[in-house]
Design a protein around this motif. Structure first.
Motif, mmCIF file in Angstrom:
data_model
loop_
_atom_site.group_PDB
_atom_site.id
_atom_site.type_symbol
_atom_site.label_atom_id
_atom_site.label_comp_id
_atom_site.label_asym_id
_atom_site.label_seq_id
_atom_site.Cartn_x
_atom_site.Cartn_y
_atom_site.Cartn_z
ATOM 1 N N LEU A 146 -11.995 5.247 3.991
ATOM 2 C CA LEU A 146 -11.428 4.259 3.084
ATOM 3 C C LEU A 146 -9.922 4.168 3.287
ATOM 4 O O LEU A 146 -9.241 5.193 3.432
ATOM 5 N N ASP A 147 -9.391 2.947 3.316
ATOM 6 C CA ASP A 147 -7.971 2.775 3.639
ATOM 7 C C ASP A 147 -7.063 3.056 2.460
ATOM 8 O O ASP A 147 -5.953 3.569 2.633
ATOM 9 N N SER A 148 -7.481 2.766 1.242
ATOM 10 C CA SER A 148 -6.634 2.994 0.074
ATOM 11 C C SER A 148 -7.512 3.089 -1.163
ATOM 12 O O SER A 148 -8.693 2.720 -1.149
ATOM 13 N N SER A 149 -6.932 3.590 -2.244
ATOM 14 C CA SER A 149 -7.696 3.782 -3.480
ATOM 15 C C SER A 149 -8.189 2.443 -4.013
ATOM 16 O O SER A 149 -7.479 1.430 -3.956
ATOM 17 N N VAL A 150 -9.403 2.450 -4.571
ATOM 18 C CA VAL A 150 -10.000 1.218 -5.066
ATOM 19 C C VAL A 150 -11.017 1.563 -6.146
ATOM 20 O O VAL A 150 -11.617 2.640 -6.129
ATOM 21 N N THR A 151 -11.177 0.659 -7.099
ATOM 22 C CA THR A 151 -12.233 0.763 -8.109
ATOM 23 C C THR A 151 -13.279 -0.285 -7.793
ATOM 24 O O THR A 151 -12.967 -1.483 -7.716
ATOM 25 N N ALA A 772 4.856 13.625 7.227
ATOM 26 C CA ALA A 772 3.619 14.268 7.676
ATOM 27 C C ALA A 772 3.071 13.602 8.921
ATOM 28 O O ALA A 772 2.472 14.256 9.775
ATOM 29 N N PHE A 773 3.293 12.278 9.061
ATOM 30 C CA PHE A 773 2.789 11.526 10.211
ATOM 31 C C PHE A 773 3.941 10.766 10.860
ATOM 32 O O PHE A 773 4.704 10.083 10.175
ATOM 33 N N ASP A 774 4.023 10.888 12.179
ATOM 34 C CA ASP A 774 4.982 10.083 12.924
ATOM 35 C C ASP A 774 4.351 8.790 13.415
ATOM 36 O O ASP A 774 5.020 7.778 13.582
ATOM 37 N N ALA A 775 3.073 8.840 13.710
ATOM 38 C CA ALA A 775 2.320 7.674 14.153
ATOM 39 C C ALA A 775 0.904 7.790 13.611
ATOM 40 O O ALA A 775 0.469 8.872 13.195
ATOM 41 N N LEU A 776 0.184 6.675 13.619
ATOM 42 C CA LEU A 776 -1.157 6.640 13.047
ATOM 43 C C LEU A 776 -2.179 6.222 14.096
ATOM 44 O O LEU A 776 -3.045 5.388 13.854
ATOM 45 N N SER A 777 -2.077 6.819 15.266
ATOM 46 C CA SER A 777 -2.928 6.403 16.372
ATOM 47 C C SER A 777 -4.199 7.224 16.520
ATOM 48 O O SER A 777 -5.073 6.861 17.301
ATOM 49 N N ARG A 778 -4.323 8.343 15.792
ATOM 50 C CA ARG A 778 -5.519 9.163 15.917
ATOM 51 C C ARG A 778 -6.637 8.619 15.038
ATOM 52 O O ARG A 778 -6.384 7.984 14.013
ATOM 53 N N PRO A 779 -7.901 8.865 15.397
ATOM 54 C CA PRO A 779 -9.026 8.260 14.646
ATOM 55 C C PRO A 779 -9.032 8.603 13.170
ATOM 56 O O PRO A 779 -9.438 7.770 12.340
ATOM 57 N N ASP A 787 -4.879 -3.136 6.940
ATOM 58 C CA ASP A 787 -4.468 -4.116 5.932
ATOM 59 C C ASP A 787 -5.703 -4.915 5.515
ATOM 60 O O ASP A 787 -6.244 -5.685 6.312
ATOM 61 N N TRP A 788 -6.140 -4.708 4.263
ATOM 62 C CA TRP A 788 -7.367 -5.371 3.823
ATOM 63 C C TRP A 788 -7.192 -6.881 3.692
ATOM 64 O O TRP A 788 -8.175 -7.634 3.744
ATOM 65 N N ARG A 789 -5.955 -7.324 3.502
ATOM 66 C CA ARG A 789 -5.739 -8.767 3.350
ATOM 67 C C ARG A 789 -6.059 -9.510 4.647
ATOM 68 O O ARG A 789 -6.691 -10.566 4.632
ATOM 69 N N SER A 790 -5.590 -8.957 5.761
ATOM 70 C CA SER A 790 -5.836 -9.590 7.063
ATOM 71 C C SER A 790 -7.047 -8.993 7.781
ATOM 72 O O SER A 790 -7.414 -9.474 8.856
ATOM 73 N N ASN A 791 -7.643 -7.950 7.179
ATOM 74 C CA ASN A 791 -8.781 -7.267 7.791
ATOM 75 C C ASN A 791 -8.461 -6.827 9.219
ATOM 76 O O ASN A 791 -9.238 -7.010 10.152
ATOM 77 N N SER A 792 -7.279 -6.229 9.380
ATOM 78 C CA SER A 792 -6.850 -5.781 10.704
ATOM 79 C C SER A 792 -5.939 -4.575 10.540
ATOM 80 O O SER A 792 -5.479 -4.268 9.433
ATOM 81 N N PHE A 793 -5.680 -3.910 11.659
ATOM 82 C CA PHE A 793 -4.792 -2.758 11.667
ATOM 83 C C PHE A 793 -3.395 -3.220 12.041
ATOM 84 O O PHE A 793 -3.193 -3.874 13.069
ATOM 85 N N THR A 794 -2.429 -2.887 11.184
ATOM 86 C CA THR A 794 -1.054 -3.279 11.430
ATOM 87 C C THR A 794 -0.383 -2.238 12.297
ATOM 88 O O THR A 794 -1.014 -1.311 12.810
#
Length: 806
Positions: A146-151, A772-779, A787-794
């Motif tokens: 899950l990308d971010s908190s959601v109800t 904690a993270f320099d980049a977000l390239s690992r699985p 980004d849920w708005r564009s349904n893509s990875f920024t």
């Protein structure tokens, strides 16, 4: 320079014989003397180094002759997996396969006469193979996190369940759908806590309910454990809880055959746990159920903490101790039973039959244990040792340990970085290596110890001596890994284990094994009562020892020290010649350097990955913006920074603006902004330095010792006043921008989502930021860039977080 001096030795007067034929000529002895022109040091050092090198090569040859170099194969394989997992970015799978192929071909064509070259190439091929297995495991997992908190409203099938004894149940759900909103990147499996239901849902039920879901937690501080890594390889995409009790719905489609078998196994496991807890109430029953089914949530926090502080937490986990005791008790008992029948004992190999029975017993134990990682590792190790009996091979040997490590690394390479794998194999390596040294020692016969009246005392002393040495070796071997992963040591683990191991070995495990054999016939109640008696003693010992306050907080260690110390430990335990003392030297020198180096400067400010918790770090305490900070994060901060004291915020009078219950997204009027700005400045000026002053559900502010002001806001409506009144602003709200127009440094929920937790240090050159993270390239990190708005990875990360306020 060395000269030779000749000395003539003649017989003293009266020593000669009268007979001339017996006359002996004088003895001439040549002895070295040292003159002032000694060989220069620069000439002696190369000779000594050459001699030392020749001795080392000779011992290496001896190690190779005994097959000890084969024991390092899991080390190189695991090192390759660790390199891939710790790398900043993914490697191309094709490139890794080509590298592996090239090194493998080089090994095959290398001349057998060049043993050193061949061994080096083989080690490189194992490293490359470890990297490839890590990549395959990552692709096989492919967990959607899950990308971010959601109800949302979640519907899913119950795969597993576990109660905590207080009316709450933790379910692992295979998600079949979400709505309001429907998630575009829906996790396949989640964990969710439910309360309020009249009865627990059964495994296989389809349930639905409104739930709050959050992604697996990242590191609490930079360089600490990333829990999303383990969740990714466990297949868990989110954690959460239901609002109210979920409801059961009719199944739309039946599960597959494999799922049906698995659900039946979990249903059996859950039923065994319920049966044990119905016989033994409270912590005793929860403890007993944990030893059989690995369901630990029902044990109270008080007892769990007592076991942890006394160094007895390893008893709860189904690991090597439990498997070894169950297999050993079954093996010895079954073999003794067969020996009562002379016809069978003389006609059949009872040792191998008992080993087969023990293998079946530990397999059943593993199947009802819930397939925990520690249980999987212990099962593989015990299975290899028992199978070795079939082929008349020694069951306790370093080769079997290395083989089991190879199997586990090939199946689950990600476990190499986990504390469970590292501590388990560290203890096993040390114990087996110590056993080999003890077995190879020179034994001197002592007739006194063989006297009939003395032999019982020798047996009892031998048992407790064995327990003492086992606890001592196990404690020392796992100390390094305990410091690395948990940042603490248990000072009184040795006496606690000495007191409880006889109870576990002679009361709990034998009675528990008998109870499991009697359970299908309903005759297990009395046996579980015996188990309960033993566990009550263990809990009493744990609480008594934990009251001695023997926990030693160590804090974070430099990354280089852990790597070097592990290398020394492996040399010490895997080698048999004097070369193993090189491992001792490596550990000693690394520890000495660590003690001589200056202590790294602690951060001035720490921020959690969601921005809801912020703490000012002082010399003796941490002051947070929460009266009761969440234990999961704050406990890690206290252990890593060695700051046990917490200074809660000073709560100020005055309602939040806008009032509670109104739309929290409204904009403040100009007068309200001025009022909030004035209140923030007054609180920062009048409050104690390095301590927060807070208005509940609105904002918190603190003036640091260097004059800087940090403000944390719970409501985005206060962003403008906070930017004007503070130098650093933190909010958990996910804003679409990341700077203050006033020039204050701003950390938002969106920026923190990409960077993870943050440490801030004020230096002469400005603000130093560690993320904690320099980049977000690992699985296991990519969900943070979605980004849920564009349904893509920024873009995978922020280039320079410290510039966010400019």
């Amino acid at each position: 320079m060395q000269d030779l001096t000749t000395v003539e030795l003649r017989p003293e007067a009266g020593e000669g014989l009268a007979d001339s034929s017996s006359f002996s000529p004088p003895v001439v002895v040549t002895r070295p003397t040292w003159t002032q022109s000694a060989t220069p040091l620069r000439h002696r050092l190369p000779a000594a180094a050459s001699q030392l090198l020749r001795a080392g090569m000779r011992m290496l040859g001896e190690e190779a002759d005994h097959g000890r170099l084969l024991l390092f194969s899991p080390v190189f394989l695991g090192a390759g997996s660790a390199v891939w997992f710790l790398a900043a970015s993914d490697f191309s799978l094709i490139a890794s396969l080509l590298c592996l192929s090239a090194v493998t071909v080089a090994v095959l064509i290398a001349s057998r006469s060049r043993a050193a070259v061949r061994a080096t190439l083989l080690a490189l091929s194992l490293v490359a193979c470890g990297m490839v297995t890590a990549q395959f495991e990552s692709r096989r997992a492919s967990t959607v996190i899950l990308d971010s908190s959601v109800t949302t409203t979640v519907t899913g099938r119950v795969e597993r369940r576990e109660g905590d004894g207080r009316g709450r149940w933790r379910y692992i759900l295979a998600v079949t759908g979400t709505k309001a909103p429907e998630l575009k990147r829906r996790p396949e499996r989640i964990t969710a806590i439910a309360r309020g239901a009249d009865a627990a849902f059964e495994i296989g039920d389809i349930i639905t309910g409104r739930a709050r879901l959050t992604p697996p937690a990242g590191p609490a501080l930079p360089e600490l454990n990333d829990f999303s890594f383990g969740a990714y390889f466990d297949g868990i995409g989110a954690n959460g809880f239901f609002y109210g009790a979920p409801t059961k719905v009719d199944a739309q489609a039946g599960p597959s055959t494999a799922e049906t078998l698995l659900e039946g196994l979990y249903r059996l496991r859950s039923g065994i746990g319920d049966r044990i807890r119905s016989i033994l109430p409270g912590d005793t029953g929860a403890f007993a159920a944990a030893l059989v089914t690995d369901e630990r949530r029902a044990i109270s926090n008080e007892t769990t903490e007592a076991l942890r502080q006394s160094g007895l937490a390893h008893i709860i986990a189904i690991s090597g101790l439990n498997m070894a005791l169950s297999a050993g008790i079954f093996f010895v008992g079954f073999r003794m039973l067969l020996s009562l029948f002379p016809g069978i004992a003389e006609a059949y190999p009872t040792k191998k039959i008992a080993a087969a029975g023990a293998l079946i017993a530990v397999t059943a134990y593993f199947l009802i244990s819930g397939f925990a990682v520690s249980a999987e590792r212990a099962f593989i190790m015990m299975a290899i040792m028992l199978i070795a009996v079939f082929f008349d091979r020694p069951s306790i040997s370093l080769r079997n340990v290395a083989l089991s490590a190879l199997v586990i690394i090939v199946i689950s390479p990600s476990e190499v970085l986990g504390p469970s794998f590292q501590m388990s194999f560290a203890a096993t390596l040390a114990l087996v290596s110590g056993y080999q040294l003890w077995k190879d020692r020179r034994v001197r016969e002592n007739a006194f110890l063989k006297l009939p009246i003395i032999r019982p005392f020798v047996t009892v002393a031998g048992f407790f001596g064995g327990v003492f040495l086992t606890s001592l070796i196990g404690g020392f071997s796992t100390a390094l890994f305990s410091i690395e992963h948990f940042h603490r040591l248990t000072a009184y683990g040795l006496p606690a284990n000495l007191a409880t191991m006889p109870i576990i070995s002679f009361i709990v495990m034998p009675a528990g094994l008998l109870a499991m054999l009697l359970m299908p016939f309903g005759l297990d109640v009395w046996a579980w009562k015996v188990v309960g008696f033993g566990l009550d003693l263990v809990i009493a010992v744990a609480k008594a020892v934990s009251g001695w306050d023997g926990n030693i907080d160590v804090g974070r260690l430099p990354a280089w020290y852990f790597a070097v110390a592990v290398a020394g430990f492996l040399l010490l335990t895997l080698l048999r010649t004097r070369l193993r003392h090189a491992g001792t030297s490596i550990i000693a020198v690394a520890t000495l350097i660590l003690l001589l180096l200056p202590i790294p400067r602690p951060p001035d400010l720490v921020i959690s990955e969601d921005g809801s918790l912020v703490a000012v770090v002082e010399a003796a305490a941490m002051a947070s913006n929460r009266e009761r900070p969440p234990d999961f994060i704050f406990d890690q901060w206290q252990r890593a920074l060695v700051l046990p004291r917490h200074d809660p915020p000073k709560m100020l009078d005055g309602p939040a603006i806008p009032p509670e219950g109104e739309d929290r997204r409204v904009r403040l009027s100009r007068d309200q902004q001025n009022e909030a700005r004035t209140a923030m400045r007054a609180a920062a000026a009048a409050g104690d330095a390095n301590r927060f002053s807070c208005v509940k559900k609105a904002w918190c502010t603190s003036r640091l010792g260097n004059g800087q002001v940090v403000t944390v806001i719970d409501n985005a409506a206060y962003l403008g006043p906070a930017c004007d009144a503070a130098d650093i602003v933190v909010t958990s709200v996910r804003l679409r921008f990341n700077n203050c127009r006033s020039g204050a440094t701003l950390f938002t929920g969106e920026t923190l989502r990409r960077t993870g937790s943050i440490e801030l240090r004020f230096t002469d050159t400005g603000l130093e930021v560690a993320t904690a993270f320099d980049a977000l390239s690992r699985p296991w990190m990519r969900h943070r860039a979605y980004d849920w708005r564009s349904n893509s990875f920024t873009e995978s990360g922020l280039a320079n977080v410290s510039d966010s306020g400019e």
